[in-house]
Design a protein around this motif. Structure first.
Motif, PDB file in Angstrom:
ATOM      1  N   ALA A  90       0.849  -1.261   0.069  1.00  0.00           N
ATOM      2  CA  ALA A  90       0.111   0.138  -0.041  1.00  0.00           C
ATOM      3  C   ALA A  90       0.881   1.279   0.062  1.00  0.00           C
ATOM      4  N   LEU A  91       2.032   1.292   0.704  1.00  0.00           N
ATOM      5  CA  LEU A  91       3.124   2.373   0.858  1.00  0.00           C
ATOM      6  C   LEU A  91       3.516   2.616  -0.527  1.00  0.00           C
ATOM      7  N   ALA A  92       3.955   1.498  -1.094  1.00  0.00           N
ATOM      8  CA  ALA A  92       4.527   1.475  -2.556  1.00  0.00           C
ATOM      9  C   ALA A  92       3.569   2.160  -3.493  1.00  0.00           C
ATOM     10  N   LEU A  93       2.167   1.932  -3.457  1.00  0.00           N
ATOM     11  CA  LEU A  93       1.251   2.340  -4.217  1.00  0.00           C
ATOM     12  C   LEU A  93       0.628   3.597  -3.959  1.00  0.00           C
ATOM     13  N   TRP A  94       1.301   4.254  -2.868  1.00  0.00           N
ATOM     14  CA  TRP A  94       0.797   5.443  -2.413  1.00  0.00           C
ATOM     15  C   TRP A  94       0.655   6.377  -3.336  1.00  0.00           C
ATOM     16  N   PRO A  95      -0.801   7.166  -3.745  1.00  0.00           N
ATOM     17  CA  PRO A  95      -0.811   7.873  -5.112  1.00  0.00           C
ATOM     18  C   PRO A  95      -0.198   9.074  -5.330  1.00  0.00           C
ATOM     19  N   THR A  96       0.519   9.674  -4.116  1.00  0.00           N
ATOM     20  CA  THR A  96       1.443  11.026  -4.111  1.00  0.00           C
ATOM     21  C   THR A  96       2.766  10.647  -4.830  1.00  0.00           C
ATOM     22  N   LYS A  97       2.927  11.030  -5.944  1.00  0.00           N
ATOM     23  CA  LYS A  97       4.248  11.047  -6.626  1.00  0.00           C
ATOM     24  C   LYS A  97       4.680  12.278  -6.821  1.00  0.00           C
ATOM     25  N   THR A  98       6.105  12.392  -6.551  1.00  0.00           N
ATOM     26  CA  THR A  98       6.591  13.961  -7.080  1.00  0.00           C
ATOM     27  C   THR A  98       7.746  13.917  -7.447  1.00  0.00           C
ATOM     28  N   GLU A  99       8.332  14.806  -8.403  1.00  0.00           N
ATOM     29  CA  GLU A  99       9.771  14.858  -9.019  1.00  0.00           C
ATOM     30  C   GLU A  99      10.572  14.472  -7.780  1.00  0.00           C
ATOM     31  N   GLY A 100      11.543  13.413  -8.055  1.00  0.00           N
ATOM     32  CA  GLY A 100      12.585  13.309  -7.006  1.00  0.00           C
ATOM     33  C   GLY A 100      12.133  12.905  -5.747  1.00  0.00           C
ATOM     34  N   ALA A 101      10.804  12.508  -5.675  1.00  0.00           N
ATOM     35  CA  ALA A 101      10.114  12.132  -4.283  1.00  0.00           C
ATOM     36  C   ALA A 101      10.393  13.046  -3.322  1.00  0.00           C
ATOM     37  N   VAL A 102      10.048  14.486  -3.577  1.00  0.00           N
ATOM     38  CA  VAL A 102      10.596  15.620  -2.884  1.00  0.00           C
ATOM     39  C   VAL A 102       9.567  15.567  -1.530  1.00  0.00           C
ATOM     40  N   ALA A 143       8.400  12.826   0.035  1.00  0.00           N
ATOM     41  CA  ALA A 143       8.724  11.623   0.518  1.00  0.00           C
ATOM     42  C   ALA A 143       8.902  11.912   2.337  1.00  0.00           C
ATOM     43  N   ARG A 144       9.261  12.700   2.706  1.00  0.00           N
ATOM     44  CA  ARG A 144       9.890  13.082   4.109  1.00  0.00           C
ATOM     45  C   ARG A 144       8.653  13.737   4.949  1.00  0.00           C
ATOM     46  N   SER A 145       7.965  14.502   4.349  1.00  0.00           N
ATOM     47  CA  SER A 145       6.715  15.167   4.917  1.00  0.00           C
ATOM     48  C   SER A 145       5.733  14.067   4.961  1.00  0.00           C
ATOM     49  N   LEU A 146       5.475  13.329   3.737  1.00  0.00           N
ATOM     50  CA  LEU A 146       4.470  12.317   3.815  1.00  0.00           C
ATOM     51  C   LEU A 146       4.739  11.281   4.622  1.00  0.00           C
ATOM     52  N   SER A 147       6.163  10.812   4.818  1.00  0.00           N
ATOM     53  CA  SER A 147       6.156   9.873   5.803  1.00  0.00           C
ATOM     54  C   SER A 147       5.848  10.329   7.313  1.00  0.00           C
ATOM     55  N   SER A 148       6.134  11.482   7.729  1.00  0.00           N
ATOM     56  CA  SER A 148       5.793  11.898   8.913  1.00  0.00           C
ATOM     57  C   SER A 148       4.379  11.845   9.053  1.00  0.00           C
ATOM     58  N   TYR A 149       3.605  12.606   8.088  1.00  0.00           N
ATOM     59  CA  TYR A 149       2.049  12.141   8.214  1.00  0.00           C
ATOM     60  C   TYR A 149       1.458  10.893   8.447  1.00  0.00           C
ATOM     61  N   ILE A 150       1.927  10.023   7.525  1.00  0.00           N
ATOM     62  CA  ILE A 150       1.534   8.510   7.653  1.00  0.00           C
ATOM     63  C   ILE A 150       1.748   8.027   8.867  1.00  0.00           C
ATOM     64  N   ALA A 151       2.860   8.337   9.244  1.00  0.00           N
ATOM     65  CA  ALA A 151       3.598   7.612  10.523  1.00  0.00           C
ATOM     66  C   ALA A 151       2.538   8.311  11.878  1.00  0.00           C
ATOM     67  N   VAL A 168      10.886   3.685   2.296  1.00  0.00           N
ATOM     68  CA  VAL A 168       9.935   3.200   1.325  1.00  0.00           C
ATOM     69  C   VAL A 168       9.494   3.954   0.286  1.00  0.00           C
ATOM     70  N   LEU A 169       9.078   5.347   0.921  1.00  0.00           N
ATOM     71  CA  LEU A 169       8.613   6.305  -0.080  1.00  0.00           C
ATOM     72  C   LEU A 169       9.443   7.225  -0.843  1.00  0.00           C
ATOM     73  N   HIS A 170      11.032   6.992  -0.611  1.00  0.00           N
ATOM     74  CA  HIS A 170      11.823   7.487  -1.384  1.00  0.00           C
ATOM     75  C   HIS A 170      12.022   6.703  -2.472  1.00  0.00           C
ATOM     76  N   TYR A 171      11.841   5.311  -2.648  1.00  0.00           N
ATOM     77  CA  TYR A 171      11.921   4.469  -3.504  1.00  0.00           C
ATOM     78  C   TYR A 171      10.589   4.587  -4.466  1.00  0.00           C
ATOM     79  N   THR A 172       9.290   4.562  -4.044  1.00  0.00           N
ATOM     80  CA  THR A 172       8.257   4.472  -4.793  1.00  0.00           C
ATOM     81  C   THR A 172       7.554   5.704  -5.024  1.00  0.00           C
ATOM     82  N   PHE A 197      12.963   5.787 -11.675  1.00  0.00           N
ATOM     83  CA  PHE A 197      13.544   5.948 -10.494  1.00  0.00           C
ATOM     84  C   PHE A 197      12.475   5.009  -9.225  1.00  0.00           C
ATOM     85  N   ARG A 198      11.677   4.430  -9.801  1.00  0.00           N
ATOM     86  CA  ARG A 198      11.061   3.375  -8.818  1.00  0.00           C
ATOM     87  C   ARG A 198      11.191   2.014  -9.375  1.00  0.00           C
ATOM     88  N   THR A 199      12.187   1.840 -10.115  1.00  0.00           N
ATOM     89  CA  THR A 199      12.478   0.418 -10.297  1.00  0.00           C
ATOM     90  C   THR A 199      13.969   0.254  -9.843  1.00  0.00           C
TER      91      THR A 199
END
Length: 348
Positions: free
Chosen positions: A85-97, A99-107, A167-171, A178-180
């Motif tokens: 589910a985290l890998a499929l999370w729909p928020t995708k941004t250039e360079g996964a910028v 990822a850090r704020s979204l990780s804090s929110y989900i956690a 995980v969100l840095h990768y996906t 950059f997701r492969t």
């Protein structure tokens, strides 16, 4: 193949997904160091959550340790589904910028909020690729269960472990190239599954270094590699696992300026959990609309490509039926409200 029965979530997925946290006040947020505090659910001022991009082996080990330490259950569908589910999370941004704020929110979300969010991610992805998400259903059905407190602790622990490992840095990158980088599903499944179970199943996924080398050798050996650019080629992996060979092939193809969407990709896999991981990876790696995954015994049943594409057509038809039925229900509800308002005006 049976259609996954998640009608409630699929209907909800027709509405735009809420991608950001609503604004709210939390006067004590600066004094709270617990990222799982229920007071932070749905608020915009969640506490900082440290993350670092770790390799696939470390991520898989962290997820497995979190699950067995916090929950101890032998179920592997839950921790694997959380990572999916985290890998499929729909928020995708250039360079996964983000990822850090979204990780804090989900956690910061409490376990039951996480479960609902993961169910919604699955439903939203189902509406895009119902054929793949039907195959992935074995690692998402738990989102419709009434999980006990121990399992909920496991969901929260795995969530934080996966986020902490990046995980969100990768996906989370909008560019599929950059997701492969790694096969997160393979590392997760391999680490979560007990060693004795892997040995009994004979399930050992090919190391990524080997698949990368094989993909380069295969393309280099082609008399005219750029002829692949013409499209229409079919690639079939009879023992796909979670799709590691295709990850390497697509990565090499993109490095050469070629488009994987122009080709057919068929992954056949006997184990339902591994096949579910392959289905998730197909979306994350963006193999394209002609990529399918099928569960079956290659040795006993042979090439299942025809069955896979028949299943794809059936699932898209099933999705369209749900979509049309929901649209009709929404239109009927709207018409009913208008009629009630008109009746009220006339009565006045």
């Amino acid at each position: 193949m049976a259609h996954s029965d998640l009608a409630a979530r699929l209907t909800a997925a027709l509405s735009p997904a809420r991608r950001t946290a609503p604004a709210a006040s939390h006067a004590d947020s600066t004094e709270c160091g617990d990222p799982g505090c229920a007071r932070h659910a749905g608020v915009s001022n969640w506490p900082h959550f440290p993350i670092a991009r770790r390799n696939g082996a470390d991520l898989g080990e962290a997820v497995a340790n979190a699950w067995y330490t916090s929950c101890g259950s032998s179920r592997i569908d839950i921790p694997v589904g959380v990572v999916a589910a985290l890998a499929l999370w729909p928020t995708k941004t250039e360079g996964a910028v983000h990822a850090r704020s979204l990780s804090s929110y989900i956690a910061a979300q409490p376990p039951r909020v996480l479960v609902k969010g993961y169910a919604d991610v699955y439903a939203a992805t189902w509406m895009l690729r119902p054929d793949l998400m039907d195959v992935a259903a074995p690692i998402f059905r738990w989102t419709e269960e009434d999980l006990d407190e121990q399992e909920l602790r496991g969901v929260a622990a795995v969530t934080r472990a996966a986020l902490r490992a990046g995980v969100l840095h990768y996906t989370g990158d909008s560019d599929p190239r950059f997701r492969t980088d790694i096969d997160l599903m393979s590392w997760t499944i391999t680490n979560v599954r007990h060693h004795s179970s892997r040995k009994g199943l004979g399930e050992y996924h090919t190391p990524p270094e080997i698949t990368d080398l094989m993909a380069r050798m295969l393309m280099d050996a082609t008399e005219n590699p750029r002829a692949v650019k013409s499209g229409g080629h079919s690639f079939n992996e009879p023992t796909a696992g979670t799709g590691g060979m295709f990850r390497s092939a697509v990565q090499d193809m993109r490095d050469r300026g070629l488009n994987p969407h122009e080709h057919r990709w068929v992954m056949q896999e006997l184990n339902p959990i591994a096949a579910a991981g392959a289905a998730v990876n197909t979306v994350v790696w963006d193999l394209g609309p002609k990529a399918v995954v099928v569960v079956g015994d290659t040795l006993a049943e042979g090439d299942l490509s025809r069955e896979a594409y028949a299943h794809q057509r059936a699932m898209f038809a099933h999705r369209d039926t749900i979509r049309h039925a929901t649209a009709f229900a929404l239109a009927t509800r709207s018409a009913s409200r208008m009629l009630n308002a008109l009746t009220a005006d006339l009565a006045a």
